[in-house]
Each structure stands twice: as C-alpha cells, then as structure tokens.
Design an enzyme around this catalytic site. Sequence first.
Site, short mmCIF file in Angstrom:
data_model
loop_
_atom_site.label_atom_id
_atom_site.label_comp_id
_atom_site.label_asym_id
_atom_site.label_seq_id
_atom_site.Cartn_x
_atom_site.Cartn_y
_atom_site.Cartn_z
N TYR A 9 70.07 32.75 42.35
CA TYR A 9 70.15 33.85 41.14
C TYR A 9 70.42 32.97 39.92
O TYR A 9 71.32 32.26 39.63
CB TYR A 9 70.90 34.93 41.30
CG TYR A 9 70.57 35.97 40.47
CD1 TYR A 9 69.91 37.11 40.97
CD2 TYR A 9 70.91 36.09 39.05
CE1 TYR A 9 69.30 38.13 40.15
CE2 TYR A 9 70.63 37.38 38.19
CZ TYR A 9 69.83 38.28 38.89
OH TYR A 9 69.18 39.34 38.24
N TYR A 45 61.73 37.35 35.31
CA TYR A 45 62.99 38.11 35.60
C TYR A 45 62.65 39.34 36.40
O TYR A 45 62.43 40.30 35.42
CB TYR A 45 63.91 38.03 34.51
CG TYR A 45 64.99 38.80 34.70
CD1 TYR A 45 66.31 38.00 35.26
CD2 TYR A 45 65.33 40.07 34.27
CE1 TYR A 45 67.48 38.59 35.32
CE2 TYR A 45 66.65 40.80 34.36
CZ TYR A 45 67.39 40.04 34.94
OH TYR A 45 68.73 40.65 35.22
#
Lengths: 389, 317
Positions: free
Chosen positions: A293, A343
């Site tokens: 991440y 994102y």
Amino acid sequence: MNELSGKAAIAGIGATEFSKNSGRSELRLAVEAALAALADAGIDPAEVDGMSTYTMDNNPEIEVFRNIGGRELKFFSRIHYGGGAACAPIMHAAMAVATGVAEVVICYRAMNERSQYRFGAAFTPDVLPTAEIAHYGNYVPFGLASPASWVAMSARRYMHEHGATSEDFGRIAVGFRDFAATNPKAWFYQQPITLEDHQTSRWIVKPLHLLDCCQESDGAVAVVVTTAERARKLRQAPAIIRAAAQGACDDQQMMTSYYRPDFTQLSEMNLVARQLYAMAGIGPDDVQAAILYDHFSPFVLPQLEAFGFAKQGQARDFVREGQIARGGRLPVNTNGGQLGEAYIHGLNGVAEGVRLVRGQSVNQPGACRNVIVTAGTGVPTSGLILSSD
Amino acid sequence: MNEPSDLYTQALAWLGKEATRPVEARDPVNVPMIRRWCEAMGEENPIYVDAAAAAAQGFAGPVSPPAMLEVWTMARFRHTGRSAEDSIPALVLFDEAGYSGVVATNIEQEYDRYLVEGDRVSYTAVIDEISPEKRTGLGIGHFVTIRYEFTDQNGEPVGRMLFRVLKFKPNLAQPAAAAPEAPAEFSHPRPAVTHDNAHYWEGIARRELLIQQCSSCGHMRHPPGPGCPKCQSLEWRAVKASGRGKLHSFVVVHQPRIPSLQYPLPVLLVELEEGVRLIANGLDLPEADITIGMPLQLDWVEIEPGYVLPAFRAAEV
C-alpha cells in the site's frame, strides 16, 4: 496452517478507467466494475449472493446489487478505517464462501474522489461528541489535518532513528512511476519521473514531497470471490486466497499511533504479516512479488521490514539495491501503485495481485507463485497472500 | 442533439469568422468612469485621474488604465443576459448541444498606447481557436478563444485581446456550486468534547495541561480515554504536567492550509517528562531551530478570544 487457507479464490477482476473526472456517478462506476469482474469470471450476475466493501464507500450494497440484477443477497459486510480495508473485504468474502454462507461475493470500491470531493483536503469534521470525532481534536486544531501530515510525523521519526532519507522515499516513487509508465491503464502512463523530479517537487508536509503522495482518482475496482473449487472450473486461472488477515494492535490509533513506544514500526502490519505467513505456511523466500500500500512512499519501508525482506530500519538498503524495482528480487506495485496507477483505496492493488498470479500483469516479472498484497498503512489494516493453483 | 464529433466539425467552421457584430463604445474615454473603476479595483496610481500627476509623468492629461481596454466597449448590463444581437453564435452552438456551462479561463491583452479622454474605442472579434473535447474538473467541454482587435475613432489599432472560455457540459456527478454568498467568518477547528476528554480540554482552557493517571496502578496515559490499558481500572485522576518535555518528532505543513494558522507550519510531537506524548504547535520556533531531542517548555496561545491551545517553546538546557 489455518482452515481458511486455500478454501476461496478470486475468480474475476474488473475496473473502470482511472481518471480525474469520471463524468458519472460513483454508483454507476461500482456497477460497471462489478459487471466487468463477473464477465471476467464468467459468472452470471444473478448468482451473486454476497457483497463486501469499505465503510467509506458511498454506494449501498443493495443499490449495487439491484443494479447488476442480483436476486438474493445473503451476505454483506463492510470494513472500517479507510484504505486499511483494502484486503479485508476479500478476507470476509473468503470466510463467507468457505463456510457456505454465500457462494459468489463481489468486493468493490468506487469513488469520484477527485471530481466530487477531495481526500487530500484539510479534514475538519463536524464537532460531534463521539469517540471517533474526539480523536481528531488532538490533531486538527494544531494543523495536523491531512493523511499526509499524519504519515509525515512517523516518516520523520523513522528517518531520525534509521537514517533513511528523502531520496530513499524518492527511489520508491521513481520505481512505482516506472511501472506506471508502461501500464496503459495507469493515470501516469508514459510519465516516468527521476529522483531529481522527486527531490525538486514541492513540499506537501515536510518531509513529504508532492511526489511521495498518491493521487486523488475517480474510478472503481471490483473482484469476485468464490470457492476455490468453483473457481477452478471458470474462465480464468484462480488466484487462490492462501492467506488473509486483519490487524490492529500496540496502542492503535487511526494514522496517529504516536504513543506506542516505537512508532517507526507498523505494528499492525507486523501482526498481519505474521498471520499471513503462518496461515500460508510460507516465508519471504517463497514470495515473488508484492503489492504494498502506497498512499505515501515512506510507509513502504516498514512494510518491507514487516514481511521480512529487510531487518527493522534497513529496508532503505533493499530499495537502494533496486530490489523492489523492475528486475529486482521483489518487484513491488507492478501496476504503478497508487502513486502511479490510481488511488482506488488499494483495491486496484488487489486486482494487480490477481494479474500477477495469473501471469497477466503488463509488467509481469515472471511466474508468481505467491504474491503479498497489503492494505492501508498507519491504520488498522489487512493483507492477503494470493497464490497460483 | 449533435454527436460530439459533428458538433466539433460544425464549430470549427466558425474559425476565422466574425465572432459577434463589431461594437463601438457607448461613451468616450472619460475620467468619471476611470475613477469608479480605479476605486472598485483598488488602483491608486494618480496618473489615471489627476491631471497634475499625469503631467508630472509626461502625459498631456489623465490616461486610462490599460486594463480598462475592454471596459469601454462592454455591452449594456441586462439582468436577462446577453441580447440576441450581442450573442456569439459559435458559443450558442455549444449551448444548444448541451454544453451550457461557461467559464472564462484566460484573458491576454496587448496595448499599443494609453487611451486618453475623448478616445472612442471600437472592436471587431473573430473566433481564433476551438479545442477538441477536453475532460476538465468542471465537465467535458471545448475551449473557445476569441480574438478582439481594438481601434480608436481614427481606425488606428490601440490594442488586442485573446479571450478564452470553456464551454462545458456541467458534470452532474459534482455537487452544484454553492450559491455565491459572503464567506462565513472562519472559526478555528475545535475539538469534540466528550465525557472522556472534557477534563483535558477544560484544563487547557484554564492553561493547565492535565494528564490522566490511573488511580489503581499509577499508569500515565494520553490521549484521554475511560479505561486503563494496564490494569483495566476505570478510576483515574488528572495530574498537572510540569510543562517540560523534549521533541520526539515534527513535521512542517505546507498543504493543506487552515485559514487561521500561519504557514509553513511546524507541528511538534512532544514527549513530556511524565512519559506521555502529545501534538502541539511551536512558539517562536523557526524551522531551522527545530531538532529532534531538543528540550521544550510548555506555553499557551490564544488562537481566538477565549480559545486557548498548548504550544511549546525551546527551553533553556
């Protein structure tokens, strides 16, 4: 080993285009991604009987369900803590199909997070006397009001204790943007950056430069989870969910775990990593690629440490050697990550994990037997090990 | 009504053509209008309104501010918008195809000479450029550039202007723009006060920094909470912090900005000598002087009348 290991698989993945302005509703994005994932799997939408998403998603399960032509919904769950949820809906779906509660579960995340609202804006919540809002009172009045600022505080301490530099964060960004540059679906397709670009990009919250920060994107991703047994009979090679875990620990806060003795570690990711390896019965040597991440580049370092690719405080050396870049020992974020592709709160990373296991990534590094996928860092989090059959 | 490609083809036919009818200023250049414009714009250069000041700069009389070039020829103000005869057909084409939004994006002006009292300005306008369809933050649309040539009463050029607008399909996925209204006075963000943290914020309002200490095992904790993580006791007392601490970490915020704070903004993570950490701002603490481990001393800032927050200064070693 664990009873959940290997019982479920991701059988289909789907996504919309990634943009700064989708021009349509978040609900429609969710529906488009869900239908694409079902088509990829070769499953009729009428068979969907479970849905799982993030508490932050604005699209009610029942709205997505009725718009894809679902019939009977038997399982629905939501995961809290923003991007920390990225892998957990898949874990919940795996538990549901492994126990027979449901058979075909859609996990989705759809957002117009650039065109409709801004994740990067200062967060000044309405002052309600709840524990969740009271938390922000310790930060926002002092101007510590954005995810970048919350992460930067940890990054600064990490630099101080372990000698990492802004250039180390930059090398991470350069590597992810290099993968994005060759991914036609990435927002930053054909736009690689240099370390100098990184170093000269403006400050957002020092020590974070602009190019340490993920994008704000419009788009949606969905994946279809079913039993491993069923997945083996479908169109695509299954991405077996060999391990799935959630974690929160060590005086956990929402992005501000500044009170634990050593907050240069991501204790919650250590917990997730420990569970994943135990559940899968493997170690770092068995992992060929990872999706880590990357809302902000500095937290890639303690994730590499959590999963045993470097000792605590030394992941910068692994990065300096080029090990997470194209051609490295552990290519990380081959889709370009959230710095480079889009994102979508980490669910686009899960989809890339599936492509790596199938051998379908545009930046496929070779056969990937086991791929680690992680969710949001600095928050209660989750993770997966996806494996080829 | 039109496929975008057809629309674009139709629009391109306007390139180089007259964008709207030629216009002559309704009034000659005059000082009263200049004065009102300068007042509205906050322009204080006296050469625009005062003959003596203009003479001191070598002008025969007051001159018009160059940026007023277009003002002289502006169409009559109408509550109902532009009249049909003042319309710009190339833009109407987009309106009718659903690209009803309009926003001015660029204006570039060039001036050949100062306009003086008595000059009467005219313009002709042509469509200079029309972009292919673009995705923008406002919606899908086309940029249309109109080129204006300004002349005086003798037909001599006095300046020119490129005026670019975006004609767009309003993006229905976006919330409607808020009605223009006077911006509410910004009030600094406040903490949410609960049964569990009221003592903390009430203490701060009295300029006392209070730390929770477990009544049962003596463990100090922050941020405030109802239970002791060490011994599960729900009983606690508030202990006044000495105010001495050292810097554990810090950031300097550049973005995003809260209107009531000064940027770039250092934010400190302070480790108090009682063993707990807390977030606060610095006082008289420039970024260059900040180092991890430096000793700090508690002080207070009154960010709004009656709204006090803790802040830390560099302490004498």
